[in-house]
Scaffold this active site. Structure first.
Site, PDB file in Angstrom:
ATOM      1  N   GLY A   1       0.762  -1.231   0.182  1.00 37.34           N
ATOM      2  CA  GLY A   1       0.009  -0.080   0.060  1.00 37.34           C
ATOM      3  C   GLY A   1       0.979   1.467   0.053  1.00 37.34           C
ATOM      4  CD  GLN A   2       4.966  -0.155   0.809  1.00 36.56           C
ATOM      5  OE1 GLN A   2       4.220  -0.623  -0.175  1.00 36.56           O
ATOM      6  NE2 GLN A   2       5.635  -0.775   1.568  1.00 36.56           N
ATOM      7  CD  GLU A   3       2.139   9.175  -2.553  1.00 35.95           C
ATOM      8  OE1 GLU A   3       1.754  10.052  -3.528  1.00 35.95           O
ATOM      9  OE2 GLU A   3       2.594   9.265  -1.082  1.00 35.95           O
TER      10      GLU A   3
END
Length: 175
Positions: A64-66
């Site tokens: 879910g990191q950018e």
């Protein structure tokens, strides 16, 4: 083999949410029924989960990191259900989580796919409730074309996880 029986063979679930929302903790609590130490997912994890013999689930837990959110759209094809995990305590990023949720629902491959939002970290004082998440995420409006449910949960204790997954599998079976 008919397409219906092929679908019974594998039900593909996409597990999304911002980094540190608790996706991997939730996945491995469901898979192993015990606590494990997780680190931020770079890429994805894929696990088979069988709540019931008739519907084995292949769960795709995507980081879910950018930088990973930009590739979420590529995981949507052939998806039968969406689990979206929200850190109910991360009020600074709740708008980011909502925006990403809204964006992924627009993907053509998951147009009518059922959704369960996990309002995670309910064990933390001050966590937003499932009702607050439902309202803030405009779930009734955004998901008017599909089955949806918002499940309060705590990935570390396992509370609410099986109930949420059962809700999603019920939706998938009804399709």
């Amino acid at each position: 083999m008919s397409s219906k029986s092929a679908k019974v063979q594998e039900t593909r679930i996409l597990l999304l949410g911002l980094d540190s929302a608790g996706k991997s903790t939730l996945l491995y609590k469901l898979k192993l029924a015990r606590d494990i130490v997780t680190t931020p997912t770079i890429g994805f994890n894929v696990e088979m989960i069988e709540l019931e013999k008739s519907l084995p689930l292949t769960v795709w837990d995507v980081g879910g990191q950018e930088k990973m959110r930009r590739v979420w759209k590529y995981y949507c094809e052939n998806t039968d259900g969406l689990l979206y995990v929200v850190d109910s305590t991360d009020k600074q990023r709740i708008e980011d989580a909502r925006r990403e949720f809204e964006h992924i629902l627009k993907n053509e491959y998951i147009k009518n796919v059922p959704v369960v939002l996990f309002a995670n970290k309910q064990d933390v004082p001050g966590a937003l409730t499932a009702e607050e998440i439902t309202r803030m995420f405009k779930v009734k409006k955004l998901c008017s074309d599909r089955n949806w449910y918002v499940q309060p949960c705590c990935a570390t204790t396992g509370e609410g996880l099986v109930e949420g997954l059962r809700k999603l599998t019920g939706f998938v079976k009804a399709m």
